[in-house]
Write a protein that holds these residues in place. Structure first.
Motif, PDB file in Angstrom:
ATOM      1  N   ILE A   1      33.879 -19.933  19.679  1.00 11.57           N
ATOM      2  CA  ILE A   1      34.300 -19.014  20.747  1.00 11.57           C
ATOM      3  C   ILE A   1      33.887 -17.587  20.429  1.00 11.57           C
ATOM      4  CG2 ILE A   1      36.304 -18.059  21.947  1.00 11.57           C
ATOM      5  CD1 ILE A   1      37.691 -20.730  21.475  1.00 11.57           C
ATOM      6  N   THR A   2      34.072 -17.197  19.161  1.00 12.63           N
ATOM      7  CA  THR A   2      33.728 -15.826  18.764  1.00 12.63           C
ATOM      8  C   THR A   2      32.223 -15.625  18.736  1.00 12.63           C
ATOM      9  OG1 THR A   2      35.734 -15.758  17.433  1.00 12.63           O
ATOM     10  CG2 THR A   2      34.080 -14.076  16.994  1.00 12.63           C
ATOM     11  N   MET A   3      31.489 -16.667  18.339  1.00  7.50           N
ATOM     12  CA  MET A   3      30.042 -16.564  18.188  1.00  7.50           C
ATOM     13  C   MET A   3      29.341 -16.211  19.501  1.00  7.50           C
ATOM     14  SD  MET A   3      27.387 -19.433  16.730  1.00  7.50           S
ATOM     15  CE  MET A   3      28.311 -19.583  15.204  1.00  7.50           C
ATOM     16  N   ILE A   4      29.911 -16.656  20.631  1.00 10.11           N
ATOM     17  CA  ILE A   4      29.240 -16.395  21.910  1.00 10.11           C
ATOM     18  C   ILE A   4      29.287 -14.924  22.294  1.00 10.11           C
ATOM     19  CG2 ILE A   4      29.696 -18.727  22.745  1.00 10.11           C
ATOM     20  CD1 ILE A   4      31.949 -17.645  24.447  1.00 10.11           C
ATOM     21  N   ASN A   5      30.052 -14.122  21.542  1.00  9.33           N
ATOM     22  CA  ASN A   5      30.110 -12.686  21.813  1.00  9.33           C
ATOM     23  C   ASN A   5      29.406 -11.859  20.746  1.00  9.33           C
ATOM     24  OD1 ASN A   5      31.863 -12.567  24.264  1.00  9.33           O
ATOM     25  ND2 ASN A   5      33.273 -13.650  22.914  1.00  9.33           N
ATOM     26  N   VAL A   6      28.709 -12.518  19.834  1.00  8.99           N
ATOM     27  CA  VAL A   6      27.943 -11.838  18.788  1.00  8.99           C
ATOM     28  C   VAL A   6      26.464 -11.937  19.144  1.00  8.99           C
ATOM     29  CG1 VAL A   6      27.371 -11.788  16.336  1.00  8.99           C
ATOM     30  CG2 VAL A   6      29.699 -12.377  17.060  1.00  8.99           C
ATOM     31  N   PRO A   7      25.725 -10.818  19.129  1.00  8.14           N
ATOM     32  CA  PRO A   7      24.301 -10.852  19.472  1.00  8.14           C
ATOM     33  C   PRO A   7      23.497 -11.763  18.540  1.00  8.14           C
ATOM     34  CG  PRO A   7      25.116  -8.594  19.477  1.00  8.14           C
ATOM     35  CD  PRO A   7      26.201  -9.441  18.887  1.00  8.14           C
ATOM     36  N   GLU A   8      22.375 -12.228  19.045  1.00 10.55           N
ATOM     37  CA  GLU A   8      21.519 -13.118  18.268  1.00 10.55           C
ATOM     38  C   GLU A   8      20.992 -12.451  17.000  1.00 10.55           C
ATOM     39  OE1 GLU A   8      18.562 -14.136  21.128  1.00 10.55           O
ATOM     40  OE2 GLU A   8      19.791 -15.709  22.079  1.00 10.55           O
ATOM     41  N   GLU A   9      20.877 -11.120  17.011  1.00 10.05           N
ATOM     42  CA  GLU A   9      20.412 -10.397  15.828  1.00 10.05           C
ATOM     43  C   GLU A   9      21.342 -10.577  14.633  1.00 10.05           C
ATOM     44  OE1 GLU A   9      19.073  -7.967  19.439  1.00 10.05           O
ATOM     45  OE2 GLU A   9      20.670  -9.346  18.857  1.00 10.05           O
ATOM     46  N   PHE A  10      22.590 -10.953  14.909  1.00  7.34           N
ATOM     47  CA  PHE A  10      23.567 -11.155  13.832  1.00  7.34           C
ATOM     48  C   PHE A  10      23.968 -12.623  13.743  1.00  7.34           C
ATOM     49  CE2 PHE A  10      24.112  -6.814  15.471  1.00  7.34           C
ATOM     50  CZ  PHE A  10      23.810  -6.087  14.328  1.00  7.34           C
ATOM     51  N   ASP A  11      23.041 -13.504  14.104  1.00  9.61           N
ATOM     52  CA  ASP A  11      23.231 -14.958  14.039  1.00  9.61           C
ATOM     53  C   ASP A  11      24.265 -15.459  15.035  1.00  9.61           C
ATOM     54  OD1 ASP A  11      21.375 -15.161  11.953  1.00  9.61           O
ATOM     55  OD2 ASP A  11      22.913 -14.723  10.451  1.00  9.61           O
ATOM     56  N   GLY A  12      24.495 -14.687  16.076  1.00  9.52           N
ATOM     57  CA  GLY A  12      25.387 -15.126  17.137  1.00  9.52           C
ATOM     58  C   GLY A  12      24.628 -15.820  18.249  1.00  9.52           C
ATOM     59  N   ALA A  13      25.286 -15.986  19.386  1.00  9.91           N
ATOM     60  CA  ALA A  13      24.668 -16.698  20.506  1.00  9.91           C
ATOM     61  C   ALA A  13      24.624 -15.869  21.778  1.00  9.91           C
ATOM     62  CB  ALA A  13      25.441 -17.993  20.772  1.00  9.91           C
ATOM     63  N   ALA A  14      24.934 -14.578  21.686  1.00  9.23           N
ATOM     64  CA  ALA A  14      24.996 -13.733  22.883  1.00  9.23           C
ATOM     65  C   ALA A  14      23.641 -13.100  23.160  1.00  9.23           C
ATOM     66  CB  ALA A  14      26.058 -12.655  22.714  1.00  9.23           C
ATOM     67  N   SER A  15      22.985 -13.585  24.206  1.00 16.73           N
ATOM     68  CA  SER A  15      21.730 -12.971  24.639  1.00 16.73           C
ATOM     69  C   SER A  15      21.960 -12.016  25.803  1.00 16.73           C
ATOM     70  CB  SER A  15      20.724 -14.052  25.055  1.00 16.73           C
ATOM     71  OG  SER A  15      21.257 -14.861  26.091  1.00 16.73           O
ATOM     72  N   GLU A  16      23.103 -12.153  26.460  1.00 17.40           N
ATOM     73  CA  GLU A  16      23.474 -11.255  27.555  1.00 17.40           C
ATOM     74  C   GLU A  16      24.997 -11.145  27.602  1.00 17.40           C
ATOM     75  OE1 GLU A  16      23.316 -14.666  31.071  1.00 17.40           O
ATOM     76  OE2 GLU A  16      21.717 -13.181  30.918  1.00 17.40           O
TER      77      GLU A  16
END
Length: 452
Positions: free
Chosen positions: A136-151
């Motif tokens: 759940i938290t990962m979807i709000n972390v940008p991809e630059e920080f190994d997250g999944a938020a592209s927008e």
């Protein structure tokens, strides 16, 4: 110069006589005569006139148009349906998958554990760990920080909060709070702040954390904070008391609201900072969140602790957006709990019998359930509209205010009606509606924590 006769005045032009017109004039003359009045013939004649003219009008109407039957064979004409970008509540495939996954988790894991968590005023550690696996938290972390938020995913976050609260709002709070911190850092944090903290929010060992805005005082105003921040040689000093902090005793990181130079701002405060202490503060509702108070006594933070590292108007604008996004978050939680209440009540009133029939056959009960359904939808629709506007970068303050108003008024009413519909059962802990009622009360006064 010839003179043209004017026949446009009312009553000048003569109309052609028709059989119905002649008959009507004759009948009118008869019904108005002394003879008809004397012998009581006016009413019967009027009825005859009405029936005659009704039949006449029908006959004339049928005679005025003749339809020619045409045999078909081709496909019928239909207006085209073209997507035009109107407000659309249908989530895309990815959003639907995420919401469904969270809904299953909240229904199968959170709801069975909610009673004990509410009783103990603490979220079970194993549930906190299992929720991190959902990402759940990962979807709000940008991809630059190994997250999944592209927008920006404000609508997705609203759907997640709604689905999580469907299981239990009290447990949803500590599970969603780190996601609110990640969202705040992603949307408003500086490059240095993002590089320092966001990588820890992209894995499965997510730090317990929360956005902290509320203060323990009557008529609290999120834009008139008593917690103060003053500049110091090394950065800032914070003083004040904050409330509504989920899992306060185990949290590792806080984003704290405070007044700086007359304007509200947000500061990143780590839990081991000197002068910071925590007190337990159990509430009437949301007990499973393990609420506590944060006491700041001359807490020194570095200059780069100011969110975005920009003071003045920029910091105040970021603060205002965080508050609005948080209020939408609370409304999404209320929509989820309200839907849970509705889905629990409907089978109950259909199965519960009184005087030989289900109580749902009673008009008062049916109307109350219908009102609950309407109010749940009203909260949900306004919340999603606000979330959609925020996601597009459009102004959403109006929608936030409406959603908050509905959450305060209608959210509490949904809870009251749920308890009322279960009668004496609604007042016992045998059924979850009394807990949901208490939680819905908290949704109307909470600030911070869940930031969409």
């Amino acid at each position: 110069m010839s003179h043209t006769e004017d026949n446009s005045a009312v009553g000048v032009a003569k109309h052609k006589s028709s059989p119905i017109g002649v008959a009507m004039r004759a009948l009118t003359a008869v019904t108005g005569s002394d003879f008809a009045q004397k012998y009581g013939l006016s009413e019967p004649i009027n009825r005859v006139a009405y029936k005659a003219t009704e039949t006449g009008f029908k006959s004339l109407g049928a005679a005025n148009r003749a339809f020619k039957q045409v045999s078909g064979g081709d496909a019928p004409a239909r207006p085209t349906v073209t997507p035009k970008g109107y407000f659309n509540l249908n989530p895309d495939d990815e959003q639907a998958m995420i919401a469904e996954t969270v809904h299953d988790f909240s229904t199968n894991i959170l709801r069975p554990a909610a009673y004990e968590a509410d009783k103990n005023a603490q979220a079970p550690e194993d549930i906190v760990k299992r929720s991190a696996e959902l990402g759940i938290t990962m979807i709000n972390v940008p991809e630059e920080f190994d997250g999944a938020a592209s927008e920006r995913g404000v609508v997705t976050n609203a759907l997640v909060a709604e689905a999580m609260a469907y299981g239990d709002m009290g447990l949803a709070l500590p599970l969603l709070a780190p996601s609110g911190v990640a969202t705040t850092l992603t949307n408003f944090g500086s490059d240095g702040q993002q590089k320092t903290y966001l990588p820890d929010f992209a894995g499965e060992d997510v730090p317990m954390s929360a956005v902290v805005i509320a203060e323990p005082r009557p008529l609290f105003d999120a834009f008139d904070l008593q917690t103060k921040a003053v500049k110091s040689p090394s950065g800032y000093k914070l003083n004040g008391v904050k409330s509504f902090v989920p899992c306060a005793g185990s949290a590792e990181l806080f984003i704290v609201g405070a007044t700086l130079e007359g304007r509200p701002a947000l500061f990143i405060v780590e839990s081991d900072t000197k002068g910071l202490s925590v007190e337990a503060d159990p509430h009437m509702g949301l007990r499973a969140a393990g609420m506590g108070r944060l006491i700041l006594d001359n807490v020194s933070v570095p200059a780069h602790a100011l969110l975005g590292e920009e003071s003045g108007e920029k910091a105040a604008e970021a603060y205002a957006d965080v508050v609005r996004l948080s209020r939408l978050g609370w409304s999404a939680l209320a929509a989820g709990t309200g839907k849970a209440m509705l889905d629990y009540v409907v089978p109950y009133v259909n199965e519960r019998e009184a005087f030989g029939e289900p109580i749902s056959n009673r008009q008062a009960v049916a109307f109350m359930v219908a009102t609950m359904a309407t109010e749940v939808d009203s909260i949900r629709l306004v919340t999603l509209r606000g979330a959609s506007r925020a996601e597009q970068g459009l102004p959403f303050a109006r929608e936030t205010a409406l959603a908050r108003k509905l959450t305060i008024d209608k959210g509490l009413q949904i809870g009251l009606d749920g308890v009322q519909l279960l009668g004496g059962h609604g007042f016992t802990k045998e059924h979850p509606v009394e807990r949901w009622y208490r939680d819905l009360r908290g949704a109307g006064i909470g600030e911070g924590i869940v930031v969409l």
